[in-house]
Design a protein around this motif. Sequence first.
Motif, PDB file in Angstrom:
ATOM      1  N   VAL A 155       0.858  -1.189   0.000  1.00  0.00           N
ATOM      2  CA  VAL A 155       0.000   0.000   0.000  1.00  0.00           C
ATOM      3  C   VAL A 155       0.892   1.236   0.000  1.00  0.00           C
ATOM      4  CG1 VAL A 155      -1.729   1.295   1.321  1.00  0.00           C
ATOM      5  CG2 VAL A 155      -1.878  -1.207   1.188  1.00  0.00           C
ATOM      6  N   ALA A 156       0.564   2.179  -0.862  1.00  0.00           N
ATOM      7  CA  ALA A 156       1.348   3.419  -0.953  1.00  0.00           C
ATOM      8  C   ALA A 156       1.447   4.087   0.410  1.00  0.00           C
ATOM      9  CB  ALA A 156       0.684   4.372  -1.940  1.00  0.00           C
ATOM     10  N   CYS A 177       4.909   3.889  -6.192  1.00  0.00           N
ATOM     11  CA  CYS A 177       3.496   3.605  -6.433  1.00  0.00           C
ATOM     12  C   CYS A 177       2.896   4.561  -7.453  1.00  0.00           C
ATOM     13  CB  CYS A 177       2.706   3.641  -5.120  1.00  0.00           C
ATOM     14  SG  CYS A 177       3.091   2.240  -4.048  1.00  0.00           S
ATOM     15  N   GLY A 236      -4.835   1.830  -3.150  1.00  0.00           N
ATOM     16  CA  GLY A 236      -3.700   2.613  -3.630  1.00  0.00           C
ATOM     17  C   GLY A 236      -4.102   3.704  -4.603  1.00  0.00           C
TER      18      GLY A 236
END
Length: 196
Positions: free
Chosen positions: A94-95, A103, A163
């Motif tokens: 996950v960013a 990302c 994201g």
Amino acid sequence: MARPKEQSVRRGEIVAAAQRAIVARGLAGLRIKDVAQEAGLSPGAVSYYYRDFEDLLADVHQDAVDRFYWQRLRAIEAITEPAGQLVALVRGGVANGPDDETCLVLYELHVHAARNRTHAVLMTALYDREVSLYRQVLRALPLDPGTADTVAANAVALEDGYGLHIAGRNPHVPPKQARERILAYLTAATGADLKG
């Protein structure tokens, strides 16, 4: 003409500059001169190493895919228990925020996949590699292989969905909450005790 080792180093510098330019300006309308400015080079120097702009974008995409995957693989290799590995996968998938360079570059280039076969192949390869990481960990839990495969694919889809909201600066989807929700899904799907 530059020597092969020097060419490789310079191309790597140009790829890094292109990633920074994508983060700063986005992919739409990105030009050689934007990359050159970020690299501190002339547009002609960038064109010397990348005669075709699409070749540069393909190298940028490949580099981002590789870095994203290998970072996650190293994270789970450093942990022995599956629950901790799942937490590490979610943290790495996950960013970290709307300015997370890797990302953002991936999301920008993945959109390009709808119109470009090279980018479509790279996006698919990353998806397959990410699913394989989850599958590897999930198969160490008492799950049947079909369930492990489904949970792995769903986890990657959740990462991608959250994201996009993070990259799009949606204030209702902060990274911490996105990770907690993915971990909640994985807890429900596997019965594992996952503390993020």
